[in-house]
Design a protein around this motif. Structure first.
Motif, PDB file in Angstrom:
ATOM      1  N   SER A  94      22.911  14.547  47.931  1.00 42.22           N
ATOM      2  CA  SER A  94      22.131  13.307  47.595  1.00 42.22           C
ATOM      3  C   SER A  94      20.975  13.842  46.482  1.00 42.22           C
ATOM      4  O   SER A  94      20.781  12.617  45.809  1.00 42.22           O
ATOM      5  CB  SER A  94      21.475  12.876  48.930  1.00 42.22           C
ATOM      6  N   ASP A  95      20.487  14.650  46.526  1.00 40.08           N
ATOM      7  CA  ASP A  95      19.272  15.141  45.689  1.00 40.08           C
ATOM      8  C   ASP A  95      19.923  15.682  44.361  1.00 40.08           C
ATOM      9  O   ASP A  95      19.665  15.056  43.171  1.00 40.08           O
ATOM     10  CB  ASP A  95      18.613  16.479  46.151  1.00 40.08           C
ATOM     11  N   LYS A  96      21.054  16.489  44.412  1.00 37.24           N
ATOM     12  CA  LYS A  96      22.028  16.781  43.121  1.00 37.24           C
ATOM     13  C   LYS A  96      22.556  15.614  42.331  1.00 37.24           C
ATOM     14  O   LYS A  96      22.782  15.955  41.367  1.00 37.24           O
ATOM     15  CB  LYS A  96      22.830  17.822  43.697  1.00 37.24           C
TER      16      LYS A  96
ATOM     17  N   SER B  38      18.854   7.939  54.897  1.00 42.30           N
ATOM     18  CA  SER B  38      18.754   7.597  53.550  1.00 42.30           C
ATOM     19  C   SER B  38      19.759   8.392  52.526  1.00 42.30           C
ATOM     20  O   SER B  38      19.476   8.819  51.401  1.00 42.30           O
ATOM     21  CB  SER B  38      17.210   8.163  53.033  1.00 42.30           C
ATOM     22  N   ILE B  39      21.024   8.706  53.121  1.00 42.92           N
ATOM     23  CA  ILE B  39      22.129   9.319  52.351  1.00 42.92           C
ATOM     24  C   ILE B  39      22.817   8.166  51.830  1.00 42.92           C
ATOM     25  O   ILE B  39      23.311   7.052  52.349  1.00 42.92           O
ATOM     26  CB  ILE B  39      22.823  10.262  53.323  1.00 42.92           C
ATOM     27  N   GLU B  40      23.415   8.232  50.565  1.00 37.90           N
ATOM     28  CA  GLU B  40      23.999   7.257  49.928  1.00 37.90           C
ATOM     29  C   GLU B  40      25.370   7.339  50.389  1.00 37.90           C
ATOM     30  O   GLU B  40      25.856   8.345  50.677  1.00 37.90           O
ATOM     31  CB  GLU B  40      24.086   7.634  48.659  1.00 37.90           C
ATOM     32  N   PRO B  41      26.153   6.223  50.455  1.00 39.57           N
ATOM     33  CA  PRO B  41      27.495   6.029  51.087  1.00 39.57           C
ATOM     34  C   PRO B  41      28.611   6.795  50.268  1.00 39.57           C
ATOM     35  O   PRO B  41      29.183   7.492  50.956  1.00 39.57           O
ATOM     36  CB  PRO B  41      27.787   4.394  50.513  1.00 39.57           C
TER      37      PRO B  41
ATOM     38  N   LEU C 232      24.177   7.072  61.141  1.00 37.37           N
ATOM     39  CA  LEU C 232      22.977   7.989  61.112  1.00 37.37           C
ATOM     40  C   LEU C 232      22.486   8.332  59.785  1.00 37.37           C
ATOM     41  O   LEU C 232      21.361   8.454  59.451  1.00 37.37           O
ATOM     42  CB  LEU C 232      23.167   9.122  62.249  1.00 37.37           C
ATOM     43  N   LEU C 233      23.621   8.810  58.945  1.00 36.57           N
ATOM     44  CA  LEU C 233      23.303   9.271  57.667  1.00 36.57           C
ATOM     45  C   LEU C 233      22.795   8.337  56.961  1.00 36.57           C
ATOM     46  O   LEU C 233      21.855   8.408  55.984  1.00 36.57           O
ATOM     47  CB  LEU C 233      24.807   9.781  57.171  1.00 36.57           C
ATOM     48  N   LYS C 234      23.007   7.061  57.080  1.00 34.51           N
ATOM     49  CA  LYS C 234      22.507   5.858  56.170  1.00 34.51           C
ATOM     50  C   LYS C 234      21.267   5.864  56.517  1.00 34.51           C
ATOM     51  O   LYS C 234      20.110   5.422  55.938  1.00 34.51           O
ATOM     52  CB  LYS C 234      23.317   4.554  56.529  1.00 34.51           C
ATOM     53  N   GLU C 235      20.983   5.841  57.992  1.00 34.22           N
ATOM     54  CA  GLU C 235      19.421   5.851  58.479  1.00 34.22           C
ATOM     55  C   GLU C 235      18.482   6.962  57.933  1.00 34.22           C
ATOM     56  O   GLU C 235      17.500   6.789  57.763  1.00 34.22           O
ATOM     57  CB  GLU C 235      19.502   5.829  60.049  1.00 34.22           C
TER      58      GLU C 235
ATOM     59  N   VAL D 159      27.958   9.865  49.053  1.00 27.71           N
ATOM     60  CA  VAL D 159      27.668  11.081  49.527  1.00 27.71           C
ATOM     61  C   VAL D 159      28.318  11.160  50.836  1.00 27.71           C
ATOM     62  O   VAL D 159      28.746  12.413  51.346  1.00 27.71           O
ATOM     63  CB  VAL D 159      26.007  11.795  49.375  1.00 27.71           C
ATOM     64  N   ILE D 160      28.056  10.297  51.698  1.00 25.03           N
ATOM     65  CA  ILE D 160      28.555  10.271  53.064  1.00 25.03           C
ATOM     66  C   ILE D 160      30.083  10.324  52.980  1.00 25.03           C
ATOM     67  O   ILE D 160      30.456  11.140  53.975  1.00 25.03           O
ATOM     68  CB  ILE D 160      28.252   9.116  53.743  1.00 25.03           C
ATOM     69  N   GLN D 161      30.681   9.855  52.262  1.00 27.01           N
ATOM     70  CA  GLN D 161      32.033   9.879  52.071  1.00 27.01           C
ATOM     71  C   GLN D 161      32.478  11.525  51.798  1.00 27.01           C
ATOM     72  O   GLN D 161      33.543  12.015  52.129  1.00 27.01           O
ATOM     73  CB  GLN D 161      32.726   8.739  50.949  1.00 27.01           C
ATOM     74  N   ALA D 162      31.871  12.012  51.024  1.00 28.78           N
ATOM     75  CA  ALA D 162      31.915  13.228  50.235  1.00 28.78           C
ATOM     76  C   ALA D 162      32.120  14.237  51.351  1.00 28.78           C
ATOM     77  O   ALA D 162      32.858  15.149  51.620  1.00 28.78           O
ATOM     78  CB  ALA D 162      31.121  13.932  49.243  1.00 28.78           C
ATOM     79  N   VAL D 163      30.830  14.293  52.410  1.00 29.53           N
ATOM     80  CA  VAL D 163      30.813  15.342  53.256  1.00 29.53           C
ATOM     81  C   VAL D 163      31.956  15.022  54.624  1.00 29.53           C
ATOM     82  O   VAL D 163      31.651  16.000  55.367  1.00 29.53           O
ATOM     83  CB  VAL D 163      29.163  15.380  53.896  1.00 29.53           C
ATOM     84  N   LEU D 164      32.233  13.688  54.869  1.00 28.25           N
ATOM     85  CA  LEU D 164      33.126  13.259  55.927  1.00 28.25           C
ATOM     86  C   LEU D 164      34.463  13.225  55.593  1.00 28.25           C
ATOM     87  O   LEU D 164      35.373  12.667  56.042  1.00 28.25           O
ATOM     88  CB  LEU D 164      32.443  12.162  56.544  1.00 28.25           C
ATOM     89  N   HIS D 165      35.049  13.804  54.323  1.00 26.64           N
ATOM     90  CA  HIS D 165      36.126  13.612  53.787  1.00 26.64           C
ATOM     91  C   HIS D 165      37.360  14.126  54.767  1.00 26.64           C
ATOM     92  O   HIS D 165      38.607  13.772  54.664  1.00 26.64           O
ATOM     93  CB  HIS D 165      36.243  13.839  52.342  1.00 26.64           C
ATOM     94  N   HIS D 166      36.979  15.262  55.219  1.00 21.10           N
ATOM     95  CA  HIS D 166      37.990  15.984  56.152  1.00 21.10           C
ATOM     96  C   HIS D 166      37.758  15.852  57.474  1.00 21.10           C
ATOM     97  O   HIS D 166      38.667  15.196  58.299  1.00 21.10           O
ATOM     98  CB  HIS D 166      37.978  17.575  55.655  1.00 21.10           C
ATOM     99  N   GLN D 167      36.482  16.179  58.095  1.00 20.51           N
ATOM    100  CA  GLN D 167      36.217  16.065  59.434  1.00 20.51           C
ATOM    101  C   GLN D 167      34.803  15.947  59.577  1.00 20.51           C
ATOM    102  O   GLN D 167      33.940  16.096  58.717  1.00 20.51           O
ATOM    103  CB  GLN D 167      36.788  17.428  60.402  1.00 20.51           C
ATOM    104  N   ILE D 168      34.245  15.667  60.774  1.00 20.05           N
ATOM    105  CA  ILE D 168      32.882  15.422  60.858  1.00 20.05           C
ATOM    106  C   ILE D 168      32.237  17.067  60.876  1.00 20.05           C
ATOM    107  O   ILE D 168      31.188  17.169  60.214  1.00 20.05           O
ATOM    108  CB  ILE D 168      32.599  14.880  62.269  1.00 20.05           C
ATOM    109  N   GLY D 169      32.610  17.851  61.737  1.00 19.76           N
ATOM    110  CA  GLY D 169      32.484  19.142  61.846  1.00 19.76           C
ATOM    111  C   GLY D 169      30.918  19.520  62.470  1.00 19.76           C
ATOM    112  O   GLY D 169      30.673  18.821  63.424  1.00 19.76           O
ATOM    113  N   VAL D 170      30.321  20.414  61.981  1.00 26.03           N
ATOM    114  CA  VAL D 170      29.034  20.671  62.567  1.00 26.03           C
ATOM    115  C   VAL D 170      27.839  19.901  61.902  1.00 26.03           C
ATOM    116  O   VAL D 170      27.619  19.786  60.899  1.00 26.03           O
ATOM    117  CB  VAL D 170      28.940  22.136  62.308  1.00 26.03           C
TER     118      VAL D 170
END
Length: 694
Positions: A571-573, A543-546, A538-541, A548-559
């Motif tokens: 992704s902007d920063k 337009s989030i880069e791979p 979904l994050l790829k859908e 950045v996806i790894q960075a926000v999912l490094h520990h758990q999925i969360g909220v």
């Protein structure tokens, strides 16, 4: 001299849903093969009907394009001896390339001089290469395949003929015992065998035999026929692109006709009428200009208009039987109460290891109850959600849903209202099936969203616990679609509940109902991994880069809403030069923290102003971060962490972290580690490929 090429695969009727993708594969694979084979052409057109797939390639060159290739040999120090004579290595190299030592030249590659030669690869005759086209035919993949007779080829339907022409010449090859020739076949009932003298004759000769091979032209013929029907009868045919495309792939020569049915059937729910027409007969329902369903339908015949009135009467007779059955089912269903159908659920197995659908409803209700409390829903909404959960599956044993599976939920809402349930409860019971496709409509009501999530969580957790993990294209319980549905609902509703907490809740229901718990830890790991794959998709859908996806999912999925907001901001920063000082400071802390697990800071041995300042700033930032984090404010949370940037830079500029004094060294590492823990709580920024420098 250039020639045209035609290849047509004649088949038994393909399922309509197979045709478009198979045509695209044939077109794409043909283009790729021509390019890889260095065969030039001016254009390529694909065709398809239920009985054929074809490509017409215009102006195909008679031979491949010749290619000049540079070939690297051994290093010059190996290729020449001390007396500057060519060595056996150089002579052997040139001989192997069909050249002599006179053709050698040298070039430097990364500081080393090598010998090279240029050789020309002469193009082969195209007619000698075209028999390879059989590999393109056999490479087409279908959702389902079959074998026939003694053939080893697995294909959607048996191959009956193959046309393969290069100009006037037949391209010789064979697929599944069928040899190529220049004969094709017209409409199954109206057409005849056709002999093609050249590829350019293909489209027109088949049209003369009642086969329109161009799907766009065939589709337009249907659209034009529908417009004529609308003008003639002063009604409207609601747009239905999916049905239109399906019908287009069911016929080779379309003829549009209008039929009617007894107006008394309009007392049935509109969805029942529409489903009867579309799903079983592939008819287009008809509405008045004001949007009311009318007792008419529009169909498409595979053939000409000969004796069309007879065809219309036959179709009306078939539809009358369908609607008569639907009316009978509808009336019979109304004779029973909701409780009657709920009792039936206890005798319908959901899954061998997971109990009955009645058991499932109890679990859905329990999850709905807990979820409603977590969300602090007001009493009315909570009460509606619980009742919707209790009756959400009652329509499954009804005659109507048994006959028209796609009406589940829709017919449930109608029956619930007829039985005296409130609009909110009936609507939520219908919405809990949403989305019915990965990109489908989501529940609009809070009650519907809660029950939908509860149902899907129960299915996913239960099935994976039972070892039913989707693999490849196999997903009989639709777990991928349901997981995506859960994640999209969480984001759309903005719920502040971690995915992991929801999985805990669903797992607890299986504990409560004493179902098989073997391998529980492994099942949980598989379930989390399953959801991780879906949110990554979904994050790829979105337009989030791979990275950045790894960075926000490094520990758990969360909220989900909070995690998605973090991903969008990062992704902007990652491309924002103004964020570079913050990124460098925070990432430097993360990199150094990886070397220690110390966490206890002794403020009394903070020796310098810069480290004292960093510690004080950290305590302030930590408090502020926890408040913004609690509010799920991703932007302010990152801004708050950014307040640490300058103190971090000052600290590193004026202090040696790995100081000789052990107590000082450990204290500074502990401080770094505490700061890193706060940053990690937001995301692992060290995993992001920062682009600000560009």
């Amino acid at each position: 001299m250039a020639e045209d090429v035609l290849v047509e695969i004649g088949l038994e009727e393909l399922p309509a849903r197979f045709v478009d993708d198979a045509e695209k594969q044939l077109l794409d694979n043909t283009k790729n093969w021509l390019d890889d084979s260095r065969i030039s052409f001016s254009s390529i057109i694909s065709f398809s009907t239920p009985r054929r797939l074809a490509v017409l390639i215009k102006d195909v060159a008679e031979e491949q394009t010749s290619l000049e290739e540079e070939v690297k040999g051994p290093a010059l120090k190996i290729a020449r001896d001390e007396e500057s004579n060519w060595t056996k290595a150089a002579i052997g190299f040139t001989k192997g390339q069909g050249k002599t030592v006179d053709d050698i030249y040298t070039k430097d590659v990364k500081g080393t001089t090598y010998i090279f030669v240029k050789k020309q690869i002469i193009g082969k005759a195209t007619i000698d290469l075209l028999p390879q086209f059989k590999d393109i035919i056999t490479s087409i993949q279908f959702p389902k395949n079959m074998r026939w007779a003694e053939q080893t080829l697995r294909y959607a339907r048996p191959v009956r003929w193959i046309v393969a022409l290069f100009g006037q010449d037949v391209i010789p090859f064979e697929v599944a015992g069928v040899k190529t020739n220049n004969h094709t076949y017209g409409h199954r009932f109206l057409g005849e065998k056709v002999t093609l003298s050249s590829p350019a004759d293909y489209e027109q000769k088949l049209e003369n035999q009642y086969v329109v091979v161009n799907p766009q032209k065939r589709r337009q013929m249907i659209v034009d026929g529908m417009k004529e029907a609308e003008a003639e009868h002063d009604f409207q045919i609601p747009a239905d692109d999916e049905l239109l495309q399906e019908v287009c792939n069911l016929v080779e020569f379309p003829a549009v006709f209008t039929g009617s049915f007894d107006p008394s059937y309009l007392t049935l729910p509109p969805d029942v009428l529409v489903t009867s027409m579309k799903e079983h007969q592939r008819y287009f329902p008809v509405k008045s200009k004001s949007g009311e369903l009318l007792p008419y339908f529009v169909g498409v015949r595979n053939g000409d208009e000969y004796a069309l009135n007879t065809v219309i009467k036959g179709n009306e007779k078939v539809l009358r039987a369908r609607l008569s059955d639907a009316q009978f089912f509808f009336e019979e269903d109304q004779k029973q109460s909701i409780d009657y159908y709920l009792e039936k659920l206890d005798r319908i197995v959901f899954q061998e290891k997971l109990g009955t659908i009645g058991d499932k409803v109890k679990r859905i209700t329990a999850i709905t109850d807990r979820l409603s409390k977590w969300l602090y829903l007001d009493e009315e909404i909570r009460s509606n959600a619980l009742r919707a959960a209790e009756i959400c599956k009652f329509d499954l044993p009804t005659n109507m849903v048994n006959e028209f599976t796609k009406l589940q939920g829709i017919i449930g809402e109608t029956y619930a209202l007829n039985a005296g349930e409130t609009q909110a409860v009936a609507r939520a019971a219908a919405e809990h099936y949403l989305p019915v496709q990965a990109d489908g409509k989501l529940p609009e009501s809070v009650e519907g969203a809660v029950v939908s999530v509860a149902d899907k969580l129960d299915t996913i957790v239960g099935c994976i616990s039972a070892g039913l993990i989707p693999s490849g294209s196999q997903d009989p319980y639709g777990l991928r679609r349901q997981a995506i549905g859960v994640l999209k609902i969480l984001k759309a509703q903005g719920w502040n509940i971690a995915v992991e907490s929801l999985l805990d809740l669903a797992e607890q229901q299986y504990d409560k109902f004493d179902l098989d718990q073997s391998g529980k830890e492994e099942a949980r790991t598989n379930t989390e991994q399953f959801f991780r794959h879906r949110i990554t998709y979904l994050l790829k859908e979105w337009s989030i880069e791979p990275d950045v996806i790894q960075a926000v999912l490094h520990h758990q999925i969360g909220v989900i809403p909070y995690m998605a907001a973090k991903a969008e901001i990062l992704s902007d920063k990652r491309n924002n030069p103004a964020f570079k000082p913050v990124q460098e400071a925070l990432v430097r802390v993360l990199n150094l923290a990886a070397k220690t697990d110390l966490t206890d800071v002794d403020q009394s041995i903070l020796n310098t102003d810069s480290e004292q300042k960093l510690y004080e700033t950290f305590l302030t930032v930590k408090d502020l971060y926890q408040k913004t984090n609690h509010k799920q404010d991703a932007d302010n949370a990152l801004r708050t962490l950014g307040k640490l940037a300058q103190p971090i830079h000052n600290f590193f500029d004026h202090n040696m972290v790995m100081a000789d004094d052990e107590a000082t060294r450990h204290n500074r590492l502990a401080l770094i580690n505490q700061i890193a823990a706060l940053i990690y709580d937001y995301a692992d920024l060290s995993l992001i490929e920062w682009k600000q420098q560009f």
